[in-house]
Design an enzyme around this catalytic site. Structure first.
Site, mmCIF file in Angstrom:
data_model
loop_
_atom_site.group_PDB
_atom_site.id
_atom_site.type_symbol
_atom_site.label_atom_id
_atom_site.label_comp_id
_atom_site.label_asym_id
_atom_site.label_seq_id
_atom_site.Cartn_x
_atom_site.Cartn_y
_atom_site.Cartn_z
ATOM 1 C CD GLU A 122 7.402 -8.888 -6.359
ATOM 2 O OE1 GLU A 122 7.282 -9.144 -5.169
ATOM 3 O OE2 GLU A 122 7.429 -7.717 -6.787
ATOM 4 C CG HIS A 150 -16.738 -22.982 -6.246
ATOM 5 N ND1 HIS A 150 -17.988 -23.554 -6.297
ATOM 6 C CD2 HIS A 150 -16.314 -23.120 -4.961
ATOM 7 C CE1 HIS A 150 -18.325 -23.990 -5.081
ATOM 8 N NE2 HIS A 150 -17.310 -23.744 -4.263
ATOM 9 C CE LYS A 187 11.836 -2.511 -1.359
ATOM 10 N NZ LYS A 187 11.215 -3.852 -1.153
ATOM 11 C CD GLU A 212 3.832 -11.425 -0.051
ATOM 12 O OE1 GLU A 212 2.881 -10.813 -0.570
ATOM 13 O OE2 GLU A 212 5.014 -11.062 -0.157
ATOM 14 C CG ASN A 229 11.374 11.571 -8.581
ATOM 15 O OD1 ASN A 229 12.036 11.476 -9.614
ATOM 16 N ND2 ASN A 229 11.788 11.101 -7.415
ATOM 17 N N GLY A 230 7.282 12.115 -10.249
ATOM 18 C CA GLY A 230 5.842 12.350 -10.122
ATOM 19 C C GLY A 230 5.186 12.481 -11.486
ATOM 20 C CE LYS A 245 7.508 -11.056 -2.841
ATOM 21 N NZ LYS A 245 6.700 -10.367 -1.887
ATOM 22 N NE ARG A 290 13.350 5.673 -5.687
ATOM 23 C CZ ARG A 290 12.445 6.205 -4.885
ATOM 24 N NH1 ARG A 290 12.592 6.097 -3.594
ATOM 25 N NH2 ARG A 290 11.410 6.843 -5.363
ATOM 26 C CD1 TRP A 314 10.309 1.859 -13.221
ATOM 27 C CD2 TRP A 314 8.369 2.965 -13.123
ATOM 28 N NE1 TRP A 314 9.290 0.933 -13.193
ATOM 29 C CE2 TRP A 314 8.093 1.586 -13.140
ATOM 30 C CE3 TRP A 314 7.298 3.860 -13.067
ATOM 31 C CZ2 TRP A 314 6.798 1.071 -13.095
ATOM 32 C CZ3 TRP A 314 6.008 3.347 -13.026
ATOM 33 C CH2 TRP A 314 5.779 1.960 -13.037
ATOM 34 C CB CYS A 319 11.462 8.943 -11.034
ATOM 35 S SG CYS A 319 10.622 8.645 -12.583
HETATM 36 O O1 M6R Z 1 6.346 0.351 0.108
HETATM 37 P P1 M6R Z 1 5.028 -0.360 0.155
HETATM 38 O O2 M6R Z 1 4.954 -1.421 1.191
HETATM 39 O O3 M6R Z 1 3.863 0.594 0.247
HETATM 40 O O4 M6R Z 1 4.902 -1.077 -1.248
HETATM 41 C C1 M6R Z 1 3.708 -1.700 -1.629
HETATM 42 C C2 M6R Z 1 3.911 -2.596 -2.813
HETATM 43 O O5 M6R Z 1 4.306 -1.853 -3.934
HETATM 44 C C3 M6R Z 1 4.957 -3.679 -2.549
HETATM 45 O O6 M6R Z 1 4.635 -4.424 -1.415
HETATM 46 C C4 M6R Z 1 5.074 -4.624 -3.746
HETATM 47 O O7 M6R Z 1 3.899 -5.337 -3.918
HETATM 48 C C5 M6R Z 1 6.269 -5.550 -3.549
HETATM 49 N N1 M6R Z 1 7.237 -5.314 -4.573
HETATM 50 C C6 M6R Z 1 5.936 -6.981 -3.645
HETATM 51 O O8 M6R Z 1 7.055 -7.779 -3.416
#
Ligand code: M6R
Length: 591
Positions: free
Chosen positions: A471, A487, A586, A464, A95-96, A468, A27, A71, A2
């Site tokens: 997501e 395993h 985001k 990592e 927000n929250g 990517k 975001r 959101w 949000c």
């Molecule tokens: O703002 P932050 O680095 O704390 O965010 C943490 C995660 O939400 C963020 O890295 C998320 O995993 C990414 N969207 C991945 O690409």
């Protein structure tokens, strides 16, 4: 997540609010809305499921308004659940999460209130309306006393055109000032295009806009003296010009690395010298991509500094009653500095007496204000939901931190320290792999899943890279230690199944190649990424990608770049938007 905006202007501010809401779009959100109060004291609301652009049209009347991108947490995305919510003379954006909203809602229902949405937020505006006796600020403050959980609010009252009351409790809120308007916003970068000066609120602080000025105060209305700072030009959002933000941000990695390194060499670590030298144990916590950076730090720092370094998902840290205390260092890593789980973990560490050191991209973030010491990376604004350049910069900052710790203890820097300035140009050289990655993305775009494998530090790169792909391309991908393949997961390999192997440690190369060969023998389509020419020539991989050579300990900063690009290409070829992946936000400001 949000986003909140509020604006009081010298003229109609509908377009200003729309533009700030567009700045919040990155975001992630599912609905949006605006409420305005006109000089004739009428409240008008426009809110819609879907994009901010749905709010375009004849501007609502007024020079005072609030806006929101939602959101969904409580209640599905819909017009009714979109903010602002209205009760009587009040409109509110939130927000929250209000943790005690069910109790409050039951109480309000018993008092005869009728709810138009399924949100927790609507209870707040109803509490405000019921507390109102002509005192706008007093009603908001009184309602807040009933709330448990985290919130940032912006509230309008029809009786008070020209005024907004905002409050922050656990969810970010910033005040901004420009010559022609005064603002509230939940997000520093989104406000930077509009405001010239900004000042973040701390938990428990109210922001009152009215009479042409901004005033910070506590719940009793006692004024709090705050300092506004000029918006740094590098924090302004820029457009992707052509292509997507994710592509733009990958292309910015070399620049982001050199700016970040310049910032690090200017950083004075003296204030945390005692803990760098003397910490008995070190904890690191973060979420998602930042967690992979923190894991890398744990591996590198423990080996260089020779003291225990533990790494945890920030969302789990609190629940294990950690043995952290005085004389321990807690390293919190977060691009946004607003991730709720990371903030909660850092708060717990601080409460237990640990020294909190933050690594963040946003100097004015909640994490930075909570930490005892902050390392600010200079990645520049990262708009795409998928983290790319911020990850490379987090790694750089964490390598630098590990080197400082070693130096404070032994008067010696690690042997890779002198190679840090070469990272930027080497990152640029990795772009040479992009053609190959594009071809691989085209070949593998319909794959049902894939594995990324590595050993040692390469496990983090594998994790990592897989994150990517998951997501943004929505392909199931798993990253893990190459030695674990046999395993259990080897059972999933079938003809053509893609297996990417990252192998940047010459000492581990032949063992890693064994895993690749085991997968290939069962029909997998295998890809090897390495800077090690011997490893590349000896491997039986179907596709070999040569990375630029740098000190092997620093290779994680480079090896991830082709994987970031591969995921982006795969996403685009599958017809998705890498900047706004479904269901994701985001900055995850709820736990
Ligand atoms: O703002 P932050 O680095 O704390 O965010 C943490 C995660 O939400 C963020 O890295 C998320 O995993 C990414 N969207 C991945 O690409």
């Amino acid at each position: 997540m949000c986003g909140i905006v509020g604006c009081v202007s010298k003229e109609n501010c509908y377009e200003k609010i729309l533009s700030a809401l567009s700045g919040l779009e990155y975001r992630g959100y599912d609905s949006a809305g605006i409420a305005m109060v006109s000089p004739s004291k009428t409240l008008n609301v426009r809110k819609k499921k879907g994009y901010v652009s749905n709010l375009k049209g004849k501007p609502l009347a007024g020079d005072t308004g609030i806006g929101h991108t939602r959101w969904a947490t409580h209640g599905k995305p819909s017009d009714a659940n979109a903010h602002p919510h209205v009760s009587g003379k009040f409109a509110l954006v939130h927000n929250g999460i209000v943790e005690n909203f069910r109790t409050l809602k039951d109480e309000l229902l018993r008092q005869g209130e009728v709810f138009l949405s399924e949100t927790d937020s609507e209870v707040i505006v109803k509490l405000i309306a019921r507390a109102y006796d002509g005192d706008f600020f007093g009603a908001v403050a009184k309602a807040c006393e009933r709330l448990k959980g985290s919130y940032a609010l912006a509230v309008l009252c029809a009786d008070f055109p020209g005024e907004i009351v905002g409050v922050r409790q656990g969810s970010p809120l910033v005040a901004g000032a420009a010559a022609d308007a005064l603002y509230l916003c939940s997000d520093v970068p989104a406000l930077c295009g509009a405001a010239e000066f900004i000042c973040p609120a701390s938990d428990g602080e109210f922001i009152r806009i009215g009479g042409g000025k901004i005033c910070f105060c506590d719940g009793q209305g006692r004024e709090i003296c705050k300092q506004f700072t000029r918006v740094p030009p590098e924090s302004r959002l820029t457009s992707a010009a052509s292509g997507t933000f994710m592509e733009k941000e990958i292309s910015e990695i070399p620049r982001a690395l050199s700016d970040t390194l310049a910032g690090l060499t200017e950083t004075d670590f003296a204030p945390c010298a005692r803990i760098l030298r003397g910490a008995k144990q070190v904890y690191a916590a973060a979420c998602g991509t930042a967690l992979h950076a923190a894991e890398m730090f744990a591996d590198v720092a423990e080996s260089e500094v020779r003291c225990p370094v533990f790494c945890f998902a920030a969302s789990e840290f609190r629940y294990r009653d950690p043995l952290i205390g005085k004389d321990d260092l807690f390293v919190a890593v977060s691009q946004s500095g607003e991730t709720a789980d990371t903030l909660q973990a850092a708060r717990l560490a601080k409460e237990r007496g640990a020294y909190v050191l933050a690594v963040t991209n946003i100097a004015q973030s909640s994490l930075a204000s909570l930490a005892h010491f902050t390392i600010v990376m200079r990645a520049g604004p990262e708009i795409a939901v998928a983290a790319t350049k911020s990850y490379n910069c987090q790694l750089l900052c964490l390598y630098y931190l590990a080197a400082q710790m070693k130096f404070y203890r032994t008067q010696e820097f690690p042997d890779w320290f002198a190679s840090l300035p070469s990272l930027s140009s080497a990152a640029e050289e990795t772009f040479g792999c992009f053609l190959q990655m594009s071809a691989l993305a085209a070949k593998l775009k319909d794959a049902r899943g894939m594995f990324c494998l590595g050993r040692g530090l390469d496990v983090r790169t594998a994790e990592e890279g897989a994150l990517k792909v998951k997501e943004i391309a929505y392909v199931f991908a798993e990253g893990y230690a190459a030695g674990e393949l046999k395993h259990g997961t080897l059972a999933l390999i079938e003809e053509g199944f893609p297996v990417f192997t990252i192998s940047t440690s010459p000492a581990l190369a032949s063992k890693t190649d064994n895993a690749l060969a085991e997968a290939k023998a069962r029909g997998a389509f295998t890809v090897l990424l390495s800077q090690d020419t011997a490893a590349l020539s000896e491997s039986c991989a179907d596709c070999k990608c040569a990375l630029p050579a740098l000190h092997e300990k620093l290779m994680p900063v480079l090896a991830v770049i082709p994987l970031q690009y591969f995921a982006c290409r795969m996403c685009l070829l599958r017809g998705y938007d890498p900047d706004k992946p479904r269901n994701l936000a985001k900055s995850v400001t709820v736990e």
